[in-house]
Design a protein around this motif. Sequence first.
Motif, PDB file in Angstrom:
ATOM      1  N   THR A 290       1.029  -1.189  -0.179  1.00 19.24           N
ATOM      2  CA  THR A 290      -0.027  -0.087  -0.120  1.00 19.24           C
ATOM      3  C   THR A 290       1.229   1.234   0.122  1.00 19.24           C
ATOM      4  N   ALA A 291       0.636   2.082  -0.810  1.00 24.38           N
ATOM      5  CA  ALA A 291       1.561   3.365  -1.110  1.00 24.38           C
ATOM      6  C   ALA A 291       0.649   4.644  -0.631  1.00 24.38           C
ATOM      7  N   ILE A 292       1.016   5.351   0.391  1.00 23.58           N
ATOM      8  CA  ILE A 292       0.421   6.362   1.015  1.00 23.58           C
ATOM      9  C   ILE A 292       1.168   7.554   0.941  1.00 23.58           C
ATOM     10  N   LYS A 293       0.450   8.607   0.606  1.00 21.68           N
ATOM     11  CA  LYS A 293       1.085   9.972   0.611  1.00 21.68           C
ATOM     12  C   LYS A 293       1.465  10.294   1.845  1.00 21.68           C
ATOM     13  N   MET A 294       2.879  11.241   2.038  1.00 24.00           N
ATOM     14  CA  MET A 294       3.300  11.509   3.246  1.00 24.00           C
ATOM     15  C   MET A 294       2.613  12.841   3.673  1.00 24.00           C
ATOM     16  N   PRO A 295       1.959  12.438   4.992  1.00 25.95           N
ATOM     17  CA  PRO A 295       1.210  13.768   5.535  1.00 25.95           C
ATOM     18  C   PRO A 295       2.050  15.049   5.602  1.00 25.95           C
ATOM     19  N   GLU A 296       1.102  16.169   5.482  1.00 27.76           N
ATOM     20  CA  GLU A 296       1.687  17.209   5.222  1.00 27.76           C
ATOM     21  C   GLU A 296       2.607  17.480   6.879  1.00 27.76           C
ATOM     22  N   GLY A 297       3.967  18.252   6.575  1.00 27.61           N
ATOM     23  CA  GLY A 297       4.599  18.717   7.984  1.00 27.61           C
ATOM     24  C   GLY A 297       5.295  17.425   8.526  1.00 27.61           C
ATOM     25  N   VAL A 298       5.335  16.204   7.681  1.00 28.24           N
ATOM     26  CA  VAL A 298       6.027  15.092   8.328  1.00 28.24           C
ATOM     27  C   VAL A 298       7.069  14.682   7.279  1.00 28.24           C
ATOM     28  N   SER A 299       8.227  14.382   7.683  1.00 30.91           N
ATOM     29  CA  SER A 299       9.326  14.097   6.789  1.00 30.91           C
ATOM     30  C   SER A 299       9.373  12.597   7.061  1.00 30.91           C
ATOM     31  N   ASP A 300      10.172  12.252   5.845  1.00 31.97           N
ATOM     32  CA  ASP A 300      10.520  10.694   5.853  1.00 31.97           C
ATOM     33  C   ASP A 300      11.313  10.134   6.927  1.00 31.97           C
ATOM     34  N   SER A 301      12.176  11.017   7.260  1.00 29.21           N
ATOM     35  CA  SER A 301      13.128  10.666   8.226  1.00 29.21           C
ATOM     36  C   SER A 301      12.297  10.520   9.482  1.00 29.21           C
ATOM     37  N   GLU A 302      11.335  11.399   9.796  1.00 22.68           N
ATOM     38  CA  GLU A 302      10.736  11.457  11.026  1.00 22.68           C
ATOM     39  C   GLU A 302       9.561  10.327  11.064  1.00 22.68           C
ATOM     40  N   LEU A 303       8.886  10.064   9.943  1.00 28.18           N
ATOM     41  CA  LEU A 303       8.068   8.818   9.806  1.00 28.18           C
ATOM     42  C   LEU A 303       8.718   7.451  10.071  1.00 28.18           C
ATOM     43  N   ARG A 304       9.642   7.107   8.837  1.00 29.29           N
ATOM     44  CA  ARG A 304      10.210   5.899   8.689  1.00 29.29           C
ATOM     45  C   ARG A 304      11.456   5.557   9.857  1.00 29.29           C
ATOM     46  N   GLY A 305      12.199   6.710  10.045  1.00 32.97           N
ATOM     47  CA  GLY A 305      13.296   6.775  10.879  1.00 32.97           C
ATOM     48  C   GLY A 305      12.755   6.451  12.311  1.00 32.97           C
ATOM     49  N   THR A 306      11.884   7.307  12.653  1.00 30.20           N
ATOM     50  CA  THR A 306      11.162   6.767  14.201  1.00 30.20           C
ATOM     51  C   THR A 306      10.551   5.656  14.175  1.00 30.20           C
ATOM     52  N   LEU A 307      10.004   5.246  13.294  1.00 29.74           N
ATOM     53  CA  LEU A 307       9.389   3.927  13.304  1.00 29.74           C
ATOM     54  C   LEU A 307      10.308   2.913  13.385  1.00 29.74           C
ATOM     55  N   LYS A 308      11.475   2.926  12.851  1.00 29.15           N
ATOM     56  CA  LYS A 308      12.490   1.735  12.844  1.00 29.15           C
ATOM     57  C   LYS A 308      13.088   2.021  14.242  1.00 29.15           C
ATOM     58  N   LYS A 309      13.455   3.079  14.611  1.00 30.14           N
ATOM     59  CA  LYS A 309      14.342   3.243  15.826  1.00 30.14           C
ATOM     60  C   LYS A 309      13.706   2.699  17.035  1.00 30.14           C
ATOM     61  N   GLU A 310      12.332   3.397  17.141  1.00 30.51           N
ATOM     62  CA  GLU A 310      11.660   3.148  18.459  1.00 30.51           C
ATOM     63  C   GLU A 310      10.780   1.697  18.559  1.00 30.51           C
ATOM     64  N   TYR A 311      10.522   1.333  17.294  1.00 30.27           N
ATOM     65  CA  TYR A 311       9.683   0.181  17.379  1.00 30.27           C
ATOM     66  C   TYR A 311      10.351  -1.068  16.316  1.00 30.27           C
ATOM     67  N   GLY A 312      11.443  -0.859  15.847  1.00 27.35           N
ATOM     68  CA  GLY A 312      12.181  -1.886  14.983  1.00 27.35           C
ATOM     69  C   GLY A 312      11.281  -2.366  14.062  1.00 27.35           C
ATOM     70  N   ILE A 313      10.507  -1.471  13.129  1.00 26.58           N
ATOM     71  CA  ILE A 313       9.585  -1.744  12.313  1.00 26.58           C
ATOM     72  C   ILE A 313      10.128  -0.969  10.704  1.00 26.58           C
ATOM     73  N   LEU A 314      10.321  -1.856   9.859  1.00 27.47           N
ATOM     74  CA  LEU A 314      10.911  -0.993   8.669  1.00 27.47           C
ATOM     75  C   LEU A 314       9.683  -0.861   7.415  1.00 27.47           C
ATOM     76  N   VAL A 315       9.234   0.140   7.070  1.00 29.12           N
ATOM     77  CA  VAL A 315       8.401   0.334   6.035  1.00 29.12           C
ATOM     78  C   VAL A 315       9.164   1.103   4.889  1.00 29.12           C
ATOM     79  N   SER A 316       8.763   1.153   3.596  1.00 28.59           N
ATOM     80  CA  SER A 316       9.642   1.580   2.540  1.00 28.59           C
ATOM     81  C   SER A 316       9.348   3.091   2.327  1.00 28.59           C
ATOM     82  N   GLY A 317      10.000   3.742   1.923  1.00 28.51           N
ATOM     83  CA  GLY A 317       9.925   5.351   1.648  1.00 28.51           C
ATOM     84  C   GLY A 317       9.505   5.016  -0.315  1.00 28.51           C
ATOM     85  N   GLY A 318       9.571   6.363  -0.845  1.00 34.00           N
ATOM     86  CA  GLY A 318       9.312   6.384  -1.953  1.00 34.00           C
ATOM     87  C   GLY A 318      10.653   6.288  -2.896  1.00 34.00           C
ATOM     88  N   GLN A 319      10.534   6.064  -4.122  1.00 34.06           N
ATOM     89  CA  GLN A 319      11.526   5.588  -4.924  1.00 34.06           C
ATOM     90  C   GLN A 319      11.769   6.660  -6.003  1.00 34.06           C
TER      91      GLN A 319
END
Length: 372
Positions: A290-319
């Motif tokens: 599922t591809a979802i648009k990044m919400p306004e005011g949230v960066s890729d690092s804030e979303l995917r980076g925090t998810l990986k660092k705090e929860y150990g979950i990896l989702v993909s970014g855009g290519q």
Amino acid sequence: MLLMIPGPVQLHERIIRAMARQMIGHRTADFSAIMEFCVEKLREIFGTKGDICLISGSGTAGMEAAIASFSRVKKIATLENGKFGERLGDIAERYTQVERVKVPWGESFELDAVKEALDNGCEAVAFVHNETSTGILNPAKEIAKLAKEYDALVIMDAITSAGGDYVKMDEWGVDVAIVGSQKCLGAPPGLAAVAVSEKAWDYYNERCPYYLDLAAYRKKLKDMQTPYTPAVPLFFALAEALKIIDEEGLENRIQRHRILSAAVRKWAVEAGLELFPNLNKYSSYSNTVTAIKMPEGVSDSELRGTLKKEYGILVSGGQGELKGKIFRIGTMGNVGKFETVSTLAALEDVLMRKNAIKPALQYAQILLRDLQ
């Protein structure tokens, strides 16, 4: 690390243990038995009675083998609405004349554009069934039906759909299809399977790359062997993965993928997020990512980076041109309700801290309630 990306996927413990087996000779009856089992089960997954060529290489090796081995055409149309459609075009340009039918990433093809390419003398059509870079499921059945009206060769990248969604080569009229081991099949990376119809051999080009010459694989298929030394431990893993698929039942597996992806989409919409691809009457949302648009005011690092660092979950970014603009959640292979709910709950926590969404996990859980 929990992998919620569109491949490679989490491995079942049985598959991990299968790779720990002692080595066997690849020219033995033991290996042939494994090969025969894999071929039979892959025929079911592809929906074909045709040849199954197993290559020790990535999905891209399968793509190149499919294009190059059947490149005895004056011109091929490549349909491109994402990264992997473009890759088909890049590969095809090395072997024959190409008409690239392009639409912006995430947009849907109109069949009139495909028809125009065929009217312009294209003798083959190559396209991606499930474009993971944008989360769109392209209309394989309709494209193949149109191509057959022109008696054109149909090559389909099913790398991220076979084993997780309906693929019906013979019924749809697809001549060549490819799958990668590390996607919906749930095995490790490193194997590609190319399914080939009898008609496709009319387009065989003997001046294709030596290692990717599918005629060599077809010849050895009679003995349930590969022409060159295979990655034996990956065959152990693939065979175990296919046993797991057989035990689950292919129809049940497809429905599991569809329920998981529907739950992710439901969560996204109810949370106030926007799904990325733009659909028309032919296309639909991917059932494996599922591809979802990044919400306004949230960066890729804030979303995917925090998810990986705090929860150990990896989702993909855009290519490519979508980098930083979308994020992608894979629900393919061995993923179930636990992994999906955990990922959505973690994402909800991260995004609610940024005041970017509203609570929506309950809506996904309703869809997942009866999934075992």
